[in-house]
Design an enzyme around this catalytic site. Sequence first.
Site, PDB file in Angstrom:
ATOM      1  N   SER A  30      53.433  37.824 -94.310  1.00 29.71           N
ATOM      2  CA  SER A  30      52.021  37.811 -94.716  1.00 29.71           C
ATOM      3  C   SER A  30      51.204  36.833 -93.873  1.00 29.71           C
ATOM      4  O   SER A  30      50.025  37.085 -93.593  1.00 29.71           O
ATOM      5  CB  SER A  30      51.913  37.459 -96.202  1.00 29.71           C
ATOM      6  N   THR A  31      51.790  35.717 -93.446  1.00 36.13           N
ATOM      7  CA  THR A  31      51.053  34.769 -92.597  1.00 36.13           C
ATOM      8  C   THR A  31      50.839  35.379 -91.218  1.00 36.13           C
ATOM      9  O   THR A  31      49.747  35.275 -90.636  1.00 36.13           O
ATOM     10  CB  THR A  31      51.808  33.430 -92.500  1.00 36.13           C
ATOM     11  N   GLY A  82      55.974  32.993 -89.041  1.00 41.13           N
ATOM     12  CA  GLY A  82      55.993  32.168 -90.249  1.00 41.13           C
ATOM     13  C   GLY A  82      57.391  31.647 -90.539  1.00 41.13           C
ATOM     14  O   GLY A  82      58.308  31.796 -89.723  1.00 41.13           O
ATOM     15  N   GLU A 103      63.531  38.760 -85.349  1.00 41.58           N
ATOM     16  CA  GLU A 103      62.727  37.551 -85.130  1.00 41.58           C
ATOM     17  C   GLU A 103      63.458  36.598 -84.183  1.00 41.58           C
ATOM     18  O   GLU A 103      62.853  36.024 -83.264  1.00 41.58           O
ATOM     19  CB  GLU A 103      62.444  36.869 -86.471  1.00 41.58           C
TER      20      GLU A 103
HETATM   21  O1  LIG Z   1      60.993  35.241 -91.932  1.00 36.83           O
HETATM   22  C1  LIG Z   1      60.104  35.972 -92.272  1.00 36.83           C
HETATM   23  C2  LIG Z   1      60.267  37.444 -92.382  1.00 36.83           C
HETATM   24  O2  LIG Z   1      61.595  37.839 -92.179  1.00 36.83           O
HETATM   25  C3  LIG Z   1      58.765  35.412 -92.581  1.00 36.83           C
HETATM   26  O3  LIG Z   1      58.313  34.691 -91.491  1.00 36.83           O
HETATM   27  C4  LIG Z   1      58.883  34.505 -93.771  1.00 36.83           C
HETATM   28  O4  LIG Z   1      59.465  35.238 -94.837  1.00 36.83           O
HETATM   29  C5  LIG Z   1      57.527  33.967 -94.202  1.00 36.83           C
HETATM   30  O5  LIG Z   1      56.755  34.993 -94.706  1.00 36.83           O
HETATM   31  P1  LIG Z   1      55.308  34.754 -95.308  1.00 36.83           P
HETATM   32  O6  LIG Z   1      54.418  34.415 -94.169  1.00 36.83           O
HETATM   33  O7  LIG Z   1      54.970  36.090 -95.943  1.00 36.83           O
HETATM   34  O8  LIG Z   1      55.405  33.656 -96.325  1.00 36.83           O
END
Ligand SMILES: O=C(CO)[C@H](O)[C@H](O)COP(=O)(O)O
Length: 220
Positions: A30-31, A82, A103
């Site tokens: 989401s970020t 994120g 990632e």
């Molecule tokens: O590792 C991730 C996805 O696999 C995201 O970066 C992590 O879960 C953070 O997500 P958000 O920005 O929604 O809090």
Amino acid sequence: MTQDELKALVGQAALAYVVPGSIVGVGTGSTVNCFIDALATMKDQIAGAVSSSIKSTERLKAHGIPVLDSNEVTAIPVYIDGADEIDHHGYMVKGGGAALTREKIVADLAERFICIADESKLVDVMGAFPLPVEVIPMAASQVIRRFASQYGGQASIRAGVTTDNGNVIVDVRGLQISDPLAMENEVNQWPGVVTVGIFGHHKARVCLLGTSQGVRTLNF
Ligand SMILES: O=C(CO)[C@H](O)[C@H](O)COP(=O)(O)O
């Protein structure tokens, strides 16, 4: 400020780290969605993006940002993503969105990992957030038993989730990740583990932390 406003704030702030004319590494979550929306405002100034998930790819393409295959790219200046937790050394737990393997692959192409997160993600010792591990399905039970016997962790398969790579996510509760590099090295050796969601060898070099006072920049 709400958590969503903090995410929007750091998503916008990350634009300052995008190198004009370059390919940008883009994470998931989401970020990062806030970052992708902000990146669209300067899409004519970049050469495209390498994406860490199908979801991010779809969002990038919806904005008209070209997405390159990671195999076509040898190096990128920055990877922006994120985290579920980040400690005071820049080590992170990631994989809440089940995209941890891709990632890490894109992070590995990058000179610098820029983490964007709201202040709730900064911790002294990681482990309160259940540690995600991508596992080939036939190894899941053995991996769950090993977490119990070696680390006293309670692990379970994340229900209803299949990764972009066709695997399962095992989430591990009850850990205190006091030595992230050692745990990353160890767990990544277990047969059937694709990757553990500890980003120790691919830690953040910068964290843009959204706080009610504004963006706090941490350098590691
Ligand atoms: O590792 C991730 C996805 O696999 C995201 O970066 C992590 O879960 C953070 O997500 P958000 O920005 O929604 O809090």
